[in-house]
Scaffold this motif. Structure first.
Motif, PDB file in Angstrom:
ATOM      1  N   LEU A  60      19.947  37.936 -22.450  1.00 46.88           N
ATOM      2  CA  LEU A  60      20.260  36.772 -23.277  1.00 46.88           C
ATOM      3  C   LEU A  60      19.029  36.370 -24.067  1.00 46.88           C
ATOM      4  CD1 LEU A  60      22.453  34.903 -20.664  1.00 46.88           C
ATOM      5  CD2 LEU A  60      23.188  36.378 -22.523  1.00 46.88           C
ATOM      6  N   ASP A  61      19.178  35.421 -24.948  1.00 44.39           N
ATOM      7  CA  ASP A  61      18.084  34.984 -25.822  1.00 44.39           C
ATOM      8  C   ASP A  61      16.824  34.682 -25.026  1.00 44.39           C
ATOM      9  OD1 ASP A  61      20.413  32.964 -27.725  1.00 44.39           O
ATOM     10  OD2 ASP A  61      20.004  35.104 -27.838  1.00 44.39           O
ATOM     11  N   GLU A  62      15.675  34.920 -25.646  1.00 48.16           N
ATOM     12  CA  GLU A  62      14.400  34.659 -24.983  1.00 48.16           C
ATOM     13  C   GLU A  62      14.272  33.198 -24.573  1.00 48.16           C
ATOM     14  OE1 GLU A  62      10.900  36.178 -26.847  1.00 48.16           O
ATOM     15  OE2 GLU A  62      11.888  38.039 -27.393  1.00 48.16           O
ATOM     16  N   LYS A  63      14.886  32.300 -25.330  1.00 52.09           N
ATOM     17  CA  LYS A  63      14.816  30.880 -24.977  1.00 52.09           C
ATOM     18  C   LYS A  63      15.468  30.600 -23.627  1.00 52.09           C
ATOM     19  CE  LYS A  63      18.970  29.547 -27.399  1.00 52.09           C
ATOM     20  NZ  LYS A  63      19.623  28.662 -28.308  1.00 52.09           N
ATOM     21  N   ASP A  64      16.282  31.550 -23.144  1.00 50.92           N
ATOM     22  CA  ASP A  64      16.923  31.412 -21.833  1.00 50.92           C
ATOM     23  C   ASP A  64      16.055  32.000 -20.732  1.00 50.92           C
ATOM     24  OD1 ASP A  64      19.200  30.129 -22.773  1.00 50.92           O
ATOM     25  OD2 ASP A  64      20.174  32.022 -23.262  1.00 50.92           O
ATOM     26  N   ASP A  65      14.745  32.115 -21.000  1.00 48.74           N
ATOM     27  CA  ASP A  65      13.785  32.600 -20.007  1.00 48.74           C
ATOM     28  C   ASP A  65      14.125  33.990 -19.472  1.00 48.74           C
ATOM     29  OD1 ASP A  65      12.333  30.181 -20.219  1.00 48.74           O
ATOM     30  OD2 ASP A  65      13.695  29.233 -18.787  1.00 48.74           O
ATOM     31  N   GLY A  66      14.556  34.873 -20.376  1.00 46.89           N
ATOM     32  CA  GLY A  66      14.819  36.249 -19.981  1.00 46.89           C
ATOM     33  C   GLY A  66      16.050  36.425 -19.113  1.00 46.89           C
ATOM     34  N   ARG A  67      16.978  35.519 -19.171  1.00 48.70           N
ATOM     35  CA  ARG A  67      18.192  35.622 -18.367  1.00 48.70           C
ATOM     36  C   ARG A  67      19.005  36.833 -18.785  1.00 48.70           C
ATOM     37  NH1 ARG A  67      19.442  31.479 -15.212  1.00 48.70           N
ATOM     38  NH2 ARG A  67      21.632  32.080 -15.147  1.00 48.70           N
ATOM     39  N   LEU A 150      30.568  36.403 -20.986  1.00 47.90           N
ATOM     40  CA  LEU A 150      29.161  36.359 -20.580  1.00 47.90           C
ATOM     41  C   LEU A 150      28.539  34.992 -20.811  1.00 47.90           C
ATOM     42  CD1 LEU A 150      26.534  36.753 -22.776  1.00 47.90           C
ATOM     43  CD2 LEU A 150      27.827  38.794 -23.247  1.00 47.90           C
ATOM     44  N   ARG A 151      28.867  34.348 -21.914  1.00 48.88           N
ATOM     45  CA  ARG A 151      28.306  32.997 -22.183  1.00 48.88           C
ATOM     46  C   ARG A 151      28.869  31.971 -21.197  1.00 48.88           C
ATOM     47  NH1 ARG A 151      23.724  33.715 -24.956  1.00 48.88           N
ATOM     48  NH2 ARG A 151      24.092  35.211 -26.611  1.00 48.88           N
ATOM     49  N   SER A 152      30.164  32.010 -20.964  1.00 47.42           N
ATOM     50  CA  SER A 152      30.770  31.054 -20.028  1.00 47.42           C
ATOM     51  C   SER A 152      30.218  31.227 -18.625  1.00 47.42           C
ATOM     52  CB  SER A 152      32.295  31.228 -20.010  1.00 47.42           C
ATOM     53  OG  SER A 152      32.837  30.945 -21.271  1.00 47.42           O
ATOM     54  N   ALA A 153      30.095  32.470 -18.183  1.00 40.62           N
ATOM     55  CA  ALA A 153      29.601  32.737 -16.832  1.00 40.62           C
ATOM     56  C   ALA A 153      28.139  32.352 -16.695  1.00 40.62           C
ATOM     57  CB  ALA A 153      29.813  34.202 -16.472  1.00 40.62           C
ATOM     58  N   ASP A 154      27.318  32.695 -17.682  1.00 43.42           N
ATOM     59  CA  ASP A 154      25.899  32.352 -17.566  1.00 43.42           C
ATOM     60  C   ASP A 154      25.685  30.847 -17.578  1.00 43.42           C
ATOM     61  OD1 ASP A 154      23.090  33.322 -17.395  1.00 43.42           O
ATOM     62  OD2 ASP A 154      22.936  32.172 -19.263  1.00 43.42           O
ATOM     63  N   GLU A 155      26.428  30.136 -18.426  1.00 46.05           N
ATOM     64  CA  GLU A 155      26.314  28.673 -18.457  1.00 46.05           C
ATOM     65  C   GLU A 155      26.721  28.069 -17.108  1.00 46.05           C
ATOM     66  OE1 GLU A 155      28.573  27.316 -21.830  1.00 46.05           O
ATOM     67  OE2 GLU A 155      27.254  28.382 -23.232  1.00 46.05           O
ATOM     68  N   GLY A 163      18.049  27.338 -11.857  1.00 44.14           N
ATOM     69  CA  GLY A 163      16.859  28.119 -11.601  1.00 44.14           C
ATOM     70  C   GLY A 163      17.115  29.536 -11.091  1.00 44.14           C
ATOM     71  N   LYS A 164      18.371  29.882 -10.853  1.00 48.21           N
ATOM     72  CA  LYS A 164      18.685  31.232 -10.354  1.00 48.21           C
ATOM     73  C   LYS A 164      19.362  32.041 -11.457  1.00 48.21           C
ATOM     74  CE  LYS A 164      19.107  30.016  -5.516  1.00 48.21           C
ATOM     75  NZ  LYS A 164      19.951  30.054  -4.325  1.00 48.21           N
ATOM     76  N   ASP A 165      19.184  33.358 -11.377  1.00 50.64           N
ATOM     77  CA  ASP A 165      19.836  34.286 -12.296  1.00 50.64           C
ATOM     78  C   ASP A 165      20.233  35.520 -11.501  1.00 50.64           C
ATOM     79  OD1 ASP A 165      20.834  35.524 -14.547  1.00 50.64           O
ATOM     80  OD2 ASP A 165      18.875  36.199 -15.262  1.00 50.64           O
ATOM     81  N   GLU A 166      21.243  35.360 -10.659  1.00 47.56           N
ATOM     82  CA  GLU A 166      21.681  36.430  -9.781  1.00 47.56           C
ATOM     83  C   GLU A 166      22.570  37.447 -10.489  1.00 47.56           C
ATOM     84  OE1 GLU A 166      23.936  36.907  -5.479  1.00 47.56           O
ATOM     85  OE2 GLU A 166      23.267  34.932  -6.129  1.00 47.56           O
ATOM     86  N   PHE A 167      23.278  36.990 -11.518  1.00 48.71           N
ATOM     87  CA  PHE A 167      24.249  37.852 -12.177  1.00 48.71           C
ATOM     88  C   PHE A 167      23.852  38.173 -13.609  1.00 48.71           C
ATOM     89  CE2 PHE A 167      26.483  35.156  -9.091  1.00 48.71           C
ATOM     90  CZ  PHE A 167      26.834  36.137  -8.187  1.00 48.71           C
TER      91      PHE A 167
END
Length: 167
Positions: A60-67, A150-155, A163-167
């Motif tokens: 995802l976008d860099e503004k999303d901290d590398g998510r 992908l946007r709905s799930a990440d949000e 603070g987590k990015d498991e998926f």
């Protein structure tokens, strides 16, 4: 009146209205060729899992901290009457038990109502965002469905597990 009710039940039992849902056709281990063609046209990178589903991981976008976010484009086609659909899944939450906490379940129901394309579903201990798309969708329609998932799930993942990015 009982005769009418009995006749109606007999009619419905043999009707396509009651029996319209059919099981999904089995996928091949290499995945559905029509999906592969669309994903290649979209220049998506993917692999195919043991069930024949296409697994995509998006940065995802860099503004999303590398998510990043995981998306599955399922190979099986589901049929209901004249409708044939394929599902696009993206996970967002993993429960610690077989049941979701009430607050999480209620939030997912609210988000499903707000969604323009897709809804939340429970798959075992996972909450997944599911978009049901016509089986013969165009590349542009598949692209929109993947983006929505992908946007709905990440949000939702960010909201439910900050603070987590498991998926």
């Amino acid at each position: 009146m009982r005769t009418f009710a009995a006749a109606t039940l007999l009619f419905l039992a043999g009707s396509s209205i009651v029996n319209a849902a059919e099981p999904a056709k089995a996928a091949t281990p290499s995945g559905d060729a029509s999906v592969r063609q669309l994903l290649d046209r979209l220049e998506y990178k993917y692999d195919v899992d043991e069930e024949g589903d296409f697994r995509l991981t998006f940065g995802l976008d860099e503004k999303d901290d590398g998510r990043s976010q995981l998306v599955f484009v399922r190979s099986p086609v589901e049929t209901y009457g004249a409708h044939q659909v394929r599902e696009i899944w993206s996970p967002a939450y993993l429960a610690t038990s077989d049941e979701f906490p009430a607050k999480v379940a209620n939030r997912l129901l609210e988000a499903s109502h707000e969604s323009k394309l897709g809804s939340w579903a429970k798959q075992g201990r996972y909450a997944v965002f599911v978009v049901k798309l016509r089986a013969d969708a165009t590349a542009a329609e598949l692209d929109d469905a993947v983006e929505a998932a992908l946007r709905s799930a990440d949000e939702m993942e960010q909201e439910l597990t900050p603070g987590k990015d498991e998926f």
